[in-house]
Design a protein around this motif. Structure first.
Motif, short mmCIF file in Angstrom:
data_model
loop_
_atom_site.label_atom_id
_atom_site.label_comp_id
_atom_site.label_asym_id
_atom_site.label_seq_id
_atom_site.Cartn_x
_atom_site.Cartn_y
_atom_site.Cartn_z
N ASP A 34 3.16 -20.17 -0.98
CA ASP A 34 2.21 -20.82 -0.08
C ASP A 34 2.50 -22.32 0.01
OD1 ASP A 34 0.08 -20.34 1.66
OD2 ASP A 34 -1.41 -20.89 0.16
N ALA A 35 2.91 -22.93 -1.11
CA ALA A 35 3.20 -24.37 -1.14
C ALA A 35 4.67 -24.67 -0.85
CB ALA A 35 2.81 -24.94 -2.50
N GLY A 36 5.46 -23.66 -0.50
CA GLY A 36 6.86 -23.88 -0.14
C GLY A 36 7.82 -23.95 -1.31
N PHE A 37 7.45 -23.35 -2.44
CA PHE A 37 8.32 -23.32 -3.61
C PHE A 37 8.96 -21.95 -3.77
CE2 PHE A 37 6.41 -27.24 -4.70
CZ PHE A 37 7.17 -27.83 -5.70
N ILE A 38 10.13 -21.94 -4.34
CA ILE A 38 10.83 -20.71 -4.66
C ILE A 38 10.57 -20.44 -6.13
CG2 ILE A 38 13.06 -19.55 -4.77
CD1 ILE A 38 14.00 -21.82 -2.73
N GLN A 39 9.89 -19.34 -6.42
CA GLN A 39 9.52 -19.04 -7.80
C GLN A 39 10.71 -18.45 -8.55
OE1 GLN A 39 6.06 -16.59 -8.17
NE2 GLN A 39 5.82 -17.03 -10.33
N ALA A 40 10.84 -18.86 -9.81
CA ALA A 40 11.91 -18.31 -10.66
C ALA A 40 11.63 -16.82 -10.88
CB ALA A 40 11.94 -19.04 -11.99
N ARG A 41 12.65 -16.01 -10.80
CA ARG A 41 12.49 -14.57 -10.97
C ARG A 41 12.37 -14.19 -12.43
NH1 ARG A 41 16.49 -11.23 -7.51
NH2 ARG A 41 15.14 -9.65 -8.37
N ASP A 155 9.12 -23.85 -19.48
CA ASP A 155 9.92 -22.94 -18.65
C ASP A 155 9.87 -23.38 -17.19
OD1 ASP A 155 10.52 -21.21 -20.80
OD2 ASP A 155 8.63 -20.15 -20.53
N ILE A 156 11.00 -23.28 -16.51
CA ILE A 156 11.05 -23.55 -15.08
C ILE A 156 10.30 -22.43 -14.37
CG2 ILE A 156 12.54 -23.72 -13.05
CD1 ILE A 156 14.73 -24.82 -14.93
N LYS A 157 9.31 -22.80 -13.59
CA LYS A 157 8.53 -21.82 -12.84
C LYS A 157 8.95 -21.74 -11.38
CE LYS A 157 5.41 -19.71 -14.06
NZ LYS A 157 5.25 -18.36 -14.60
N ALA A 158 9.37 -22.88 -10.79
CA ALA A 158 9.68 -22.87 -9.37
C ALA A 158 10.51 -24.09 -9.00
CB ALA A 158 8.40 -22.83 -8.56
N TYR A 159 11.14 -23.98 -7.84
CA TYR A 159 12.01 -25.03 -7.31
C TYR A 159 11.71 -25.20 -5.82
CZ TYR A 159 16.24 -27.04 -5.26
OH TYR A 159 17.11 -27.82 -4.55
N ALA A 160 11.78 -26.43 -5.35
CA ALA A 160 11.64 -26.69 -3.91
C ALA A 160 12.54 -27.84 -3.52
CB ALA A 160 10.19 -27.01 -3.55
#
Length: 183
Positions: A34-41, A155-160
């Protein structure tokens, strides 16, 4: 052999962050999308680093364990980075008392130039100097601005990649979600 870590980092980032087509309905239920982030799998620990701040103090990433961290990779000369700062300052001021911190990581610029810009714009969150660009390379940064959201466990949760408007409700909801996350 010098390129091996760069290639390895790029492969790692591609493996971790996969863009999946998402309907508006699904995106509305996922604060990251929703906020435009790519969530870590999968969970992966954030890469540790030590960088100098504008006062010459060595700051370690591990100093912020237990907090929600937004790594913001930027430069003073790129207009999209400069455009993002007012909304970053706004979101930082809103959540700084709730164990949320922004680490602004300037890439390969002189301390005096960065300090002048920070003083002029009134940035209050920590600004770190990646003088050689090594941390940016380790994180696979290919352009600025770039953002990594890291949970309290480190932990990395997401990247944008690219510009973000942090004043909108979707961005606030994402930070609130991260602050309230229990796992």
């Amino acid at each position: 052999m010098e390129r091996f870590p760069i290639v390895l980092t790029a492969i790692l980032m591609i493996a971790i962050f996969t863009i999946i087509p998402v309907s508006k309905t699904l995106a509305a239920k996922d604060p990251f999308l929703d906020a435009g982030f790519i969530q870590a799998r999968k969970q992966i620990p954030a890469l540790k680093f030590t960088l100098e701040d504008l006062d010459g103090k060595q700051v370690q990433f591990t100093d912020f364990r237990g907090k929600v961290v937004l790594l913001f990779f930027w430069t003073t000369w790129w207009s999209w980075c400069r455009k993002e700062f007012p909304s970053l300052i706004n979101i930082y001021n809103k959540f700084k008392d709730e164990d949320f911190v922004i680490l602004g990581i300037d890439i390969e610029e002189k301390k005096a130039l960065v300090k002048k810009y920070v003083d002029k714009t009134g940035i209050a969150f920590p600004i770190l100097l990646d003088a050689e660009g090594q941390v940016a390379r380790d994180y696979g940064i290919r352009g600025t601005p770039a953002h990594f959201l890291i949970n309290r466990k480190g932990d990395i949760k997401a990247y944008a990649p690219g510009y973000k408007d942090w004043k909108n409700k979707k961005s606030r909801n994402l930070i609130e979600f991260m602050i309230n996350e229990t796992d």
